[in-house]
Design a protein around this motif. Structure first.
Motif, short mmCIF file in Angstrom:
data_model
loop_
_atom_site.label_atom_id
_atom_site.label_comp_id
_atom_site.label_asym_id
_atom_site.label_seq_id
_atom_site.Cartn_x
_atom_site.Cartn_y
_atom_site.Cartn_z
N TYR A 260 0.83 -1.20 0.00
CA TYR A 260 0.00 0.00 0.00
C TYR A 260 0.87 1.26 0.00
O TYR A 260 0.68 2.17 -0.80
N ASN B 262 -0.28 4.77 -1.71
CA ASN B 262 -1.67 4.79 -1.26
C ASN B 262 -2.65 4.95 -2.43
O ASN B 262 -3.75 5.46 -2.27
N TYR C 225 -4.20 2.63 -4.12
CA TYR C 225 -5.33 1.70 -4.01
C TYR C 225 -5.64 1.50 -2.53
O TYR C 225 -4.76 1.57 -1.70
N ASP C 226 -6.90 1.24 -2.22
CA ASP C 226 -7.22 1.00 -0.82
C ASP C 226 -6.72 -0.38 -0.40
O ASP C 226 -6.45 -1.25 -1.23
N SER D 159 -8.18 -2.86 0.94
CA SER D 159 -9.02 -4.01 0.57
C SER D 159 -8.70 -4.47 -0.85
O SER D 159 -8.70 -5.67 -1.14
N THR D 160 -8.37 -3.55 -1.75
CA THR D 160 -7.97 -3.90 -3.10
C THR D 160 -6.65 -4.65 -3.08
O THR D 160 -6.47 -5.65 -3.79
#
Length: 127
Positions: free
Chosen positions: A27, A32, A34-35, A37-38
């Motif tokens: 991440y 940052n 993508y979140d 959860s992705t």
């Protein structure tokens, strides 16, 4: 496999980095973009497709790595740093296990957990 932008970006990291990464590190390395959860969803997908493997250490954090042959490394439990080892005793272990335990080995990973020299020095300073 559909190569979405997040999947491509994650895989590109593993072309540059030769040690396991956890989801938060990915991440951060992807700025940052993508979140989390992705990131987790794609890591799970890669593991299911045998593109990445995972390992969990005593700190209960899951790290993912790209299998390139077999993997041996040391892991610092304080700073979470990895160092790859280029030593292998696979042949001796494999022969012993297959002969004495009647177990067919298909893969292996070997790691040692401990405290790296930098963290040991920090500990000495704080003592």
């Amino acid at each position: 496999m559909k190569l979405t932008r997040p999947r491509r970006d994650i895989l590109n990291l593993y072309e540059k980095i030769d040690h396991p990464l956890n989801a938060e590190e990915i991440y951060n390395l992807l700025n940052n973009e993508y979140d989390l959860s992705t990131i987790y969803r794609n890591l799970n997908f890669f593991e299911k497709e045998n593109i990445l493997k995972s390992i969990v250490f005593s700190d209960k954090i899951t790290y993912y790595y790209k299998p390139k042959g077999h993997y041996h490394f040391i892991y610092c439990i304080k700073c979470k740093k990895f160092e790859r080892l280029n030593l292998c005793f696979e042949k001796q272990f494999k022969e012993y296990i297959e002969k004495n335990i009647d177990f067919k080995i298909t893969d292996h990973i070997l790691y040692f957990e401990g405290i790296c020299s930098e963290c040991q020095k920090e500990g000495d300073k704080n003592a």
